[in-house]
Design an enzyme around this catalytic site. Structure first.
Site, PDB file in Angstrom:
ATOM      1  N   VAL A  90       0.810  -1.212   0.000  1.00 52.02           N
ATOM      2  CA  VAL A  90       0.000   0.000   0.000  1.00 52.02           C
ATOM      3  C   VAL A  90       0.849   1.270   0.000  1.00 52.02           C
ATOM      4  CG1 VAL A  90      -0.229   0.308   2.496  1.00 52.02           C
ATOM      5  CG2 VAL A  90      -2.119   0.952   0.989  1.00 52.02           C
ATOM      6  N   TYR A  91       2.135   1.156   0.285  1.00 53.99           N
ATOM      7  CA  TYR A  91       2.997   2.335   0.300  1.00 53.99           C
ATOM      8  C   TYR A  91       3.179   2.854  -1.120  1.00 53.99           C
ATOM      9  CZ  TYR A  91       4.379   1.045   5.113  1.00 53.99           C
ATOM     10  OH  TYR A  91       4.376   0.729   6.460  1.00 53.99           O
ATOM     11  N   SER A  92       2.577   4.005  -1.390  1.00 55.22           N
ATOM     12  CA  SER A  92       2.679   4.655  -2.703  1.00 55.22           C
ATOM     13  C   SER A  92       2.298   3.698  -3.828  1.00 55.22           C
ATOM     14  CB  SER A  92       4.086   5.219  -2.922  1.00 55.22           C
ATOM     15  OG  SER A  92       4.392   6.187  -1.945  1.00 55.22           O
ATOM     16  N   ASN A  93       1.242   2.910  -3.594  1.00 51.11           N
ATOM     17  CA  ASN A  93       0.716   2.003  -4.613  1.00 51.11           C
ATOM     18  C   ASN A  93       1.778   1.054  -5.173  1.00 51.11           C
ATOM     19  OD1 ASN A  93      -1.952   3.084  -4.548  1.00 51.11           O
ATOM     20  ND2 ASN A  93      -1.237   4.816  -5.763  1.00 51.11           N
ATOM     21  N   GLY A  94       2.636   0.566  -4.298  1.00 54.34           N
ATOM     22  CA  GLY A  94       3.650  -0.395  -4.711  1.00 54.34           C
ATOM     23  C   GLY A  94       4.982   0.203  -5.084  1.00 54.34           C
TER      24      GLY A  94
END
Length: 348
Positions: free
Chosen positions: A61-65
């Site tokens: 979920v961190y910056s959409n991968g």
């Protein structure tokens, strides 16, 4: 660098690990954390490895991968020198199966993470949130299959309540599936809720704590003081609503104590706050973050020295709050045997 067993497992992890949430940062939350690119990430990882920090934590979920992608590129060619921890279960899209811990989601999430990270195995996979809709048997049997396939080495959780962890451990024991060995939790001098239930559970059941946001969502950096406004560069301007709440007076009381101890020790406020955490029961590793080399080197200075019992007592007193029911009788009333934190002599 001190290395500790991760809970009741045979895996040793450094007492300080690195959080890659700043890697590839985009959006209002992760963009405020940091926007570290691949070249900058390589430098930070070089410094970490030189200091003995071998565990790197990220999440899908961190910056959409993007965090996983930057971390994977930055460790290319030295995979055997690092431990990778990543997380899944939080929503990564609007689709009906882009959240939770179903068999479908877990298998797909691991496969996607392996591609982003450029590796064929994940050292530690953690469920980022409890999925109340998927049966625990489905979750745990899927994790068992991922371990048997060699795609994952160890499993853990993050942001779970005590009963959720205990039920999962009981089911895992019943079926002979792998147990959770890690619990990634929020814990800091301005957020000690971990001590009421989850710390005793970890000591009893063998879960090592990985500490996220050890500086209280950026409030214990030494830049926030009583009677002064937030510094212009503070990420709290944009992210305070995302993080754990804290009352101002409690924060300032803790900061006052930290400043006094830091002056005595010739250390910085964040170094003292981090060092205090490394001495707490069940803590396997404290996850530090950094947007640049200066921040990283300062945080690395949090170990290699010890607070005195008097200094620890000063910090404990300043940060203490009345625990919620049913815990407060064990601190206040005669006849209630105190059980928090775990008794001295625990293996943690």
């Amino acid at each position: 660098m001190d290395y500790r067993f991760l809970g009741r497992s045979g895996l040793k992890v450094p007492v300080l690990s690195f959080g890659a949430g700043t890697f590839g940062g985009t959006g209002p939350l992760f963009g405020a954390w940091g926007t570290t690119d691949i070249q900058e990430a390589r430098l930070l990882i070089d410094i970490c490895l030189e200091a003995g920090v071998t565990l790197f934590d990220t999440a899908d979920v961190y910056s959409n991968g993007a965090s996983e992608e930057v971390l994977g590129a930055a460790i290319k060619g030295r995979r055997d020198s690092v431990l990778i921890s990543t997380k899944t279960s939080l929503p990564t899209g609007d689709g009906p199966n882009e959240a939770g811990s179903s068999r479908f989601r877990l298998i797909r999430s691991v496969e996607v993470a392996l591609k982003r990270l450029g590796t064929d195995y994940i050292d530690l996979l953690q469920l980022h949130a409890f999925d109340a809709h998927t049966p625990m048997e489905e979750v745990l049997s899927t994790l068992d299959a991922l371990l048997r396939d060699g795609k994952v080495r160890y499993v853990g959780v993050s942001n779970f309540s005590g009963w959720q962890i205990m039920k999962a451990l009981a089911i895992a024991d019943w079926y002979g599936w792998p147990r959770y060995v890690a619990n990634q939790v929020y814990y800091s001098l301005i957020g000690r809720d971990y001590e009421w239930d989850l710390m005793p559970l970890g000591a009893d059941q063998g879960l090592g704590a990985l500490i996220w946001s050890p500086l209280g969502w950026g409030r214990l950096t030494g830049k926030i003081r009583r009677g002064t406004p937030l510094p212009e560069g503070s990420r709290l301007h944009n992210t305070a609503s995302y993080g754990p709440p804290v009352e101002d007076e409690h924060l300032f009381r803790v900061v006052d104590a930290l400043e006094a101890v830091a002056a005595d020790m010739g250390k910085t406020v964040p170094q003292v706050a981090l060092n205090w955490l490394t001495s707490r029961p069940t803590v396997s590793s404290v996850i530090i973050g950094a947007r640049n080399e200066e921040q990283l080197r300062q945080n690395l200075g949090a170990i290699g020295w010890t607070l005195s019992p008097e200094q620890i007592a000063k910090l404990d007193e300043a940060s203490a709050v009345t625990p919620p029911y049913p815990h407060f009788p064990y601190y206040r009333q005669e006849g209630f045997a105190r059980i928090n934190p775990p008794v001295a002599g625990s293996q943690y």
